[in-house]
Design an enzyme around this catalytic site. Structure first.
Site: not given
Length: 258
Positions: A75, A186-188
């Site tokens: 994150c 952002c890892t999303h």
């Protein structure tokens, strides 16, 4: 249990860190993985630094209770706010964070801006500021805060008109020839890459830090002699603070997506 066979713990504010864990699974398919998504408290990017630190320590503690051999803070927001404190408290276990892939972006040598999409907190924190100091003089770097994007992905919205309109609004100030590289900070965000390509040209590289983080994880495990030596596919366990079966199903779907 042999220490090498113990699982690797992954943690994110929600389902985003699965994009990093997917890279790790490709790299080390025989490892065992435990993923903790804190969707109940998502998004982290609009919380205070203190709130994010508290949530990060809680997540790390819960993974340590599962007897993990390493932890990946998958994150960007939690890495920015808490990774140094977490590492200083838990010195006996490899703890890997994630940063926007700015160094990789500079290697593309393309004309135009390097646009970094990230949560407002990631862009405000000192870790990002030090990256900007390192590369900002020689490259045109633009910060693009995308506060609402995590919420789309947490609700399983990876495509469609509403998401496209949101992205168009974010990129309205930039023509395609203004953009050299887009960095997903952002890892999303890797989960909406295909939709983003409906808004910007397909020849613009879109990059993220997932592979680099997974390679660093493998390096650290090797260094500590913790790589799993078993010749079989490892297990994957998914836990989500949301408590709903729907979030587990979404997580499985995201892991299986190409």
């Amino acid at each position: 249990m042999d220490k090498k066979n113990r699982p690797i713990g992954f943690f994110d504010s929600g389902v985003g860190g699965l994009s990093v864990m997917k890279e790790a699974i490709r790299l080390m398919p025989n490892e065992n993985y435990i993923y903790f998504g804190d969707s109940k408290n998502a998004p982290y990017g609009i919380k205070t630094v203190e709130e994010v630190r508290t949530l990060t320590f809680n997540a790390v503690e819960s993974l340590l209770e599962k007897n993990v051999k390493a932890i990946v803070v998958a994150c960007n927001t939690a890495t920015s706010a808490a990774i140094d404190l977490v590492r200083s408290k838990y010195k006996n276990i490899p703890i890997i964070g994630i940063e926007p892939a700015l160094k990789l972006a500079t290697k593309y040598n393309r004309k135009g801006n390097i646009i970094i999409m990230a949560t407002p907190m990631t862009l405000k924190e000192k870790k990002f500021k030090s990256l900007m100091e390192k590369y900002g003089e020689n490259y045109d770097i633009v910060s693009l805060p995308c506060a609402k994007l995590v919420e789309f992905i947490e609700h399983g919205i990876l495509s469609g008109e509403e998401l496209e309109e949101y992205l168009k609004e974010k990129f309205k100030s930039y023509k395609n020839n203004d953009i050299g590289v887009v960095v997903l900070g952002c890892t999303h965000y890797p989960f909406i890459k295909e939709t983003l390509y409906k808004v910007i040209d397909k020849d613009i590289p879109i990059i993220d830090g997932g592979l680099g983080t997974s390679q660093e994880l493998r390096r650290r495990l090797e260094e500590k002699n913790l790589l799993n030596t078993e010749d079989k596919k490892g297990s994957i366990t998914i836990i989500n603070s949301n408590g709903s079966e729907k979030m587990i199903e979404l997580s499985k779907k995201l892991i299986e997506s190409s």
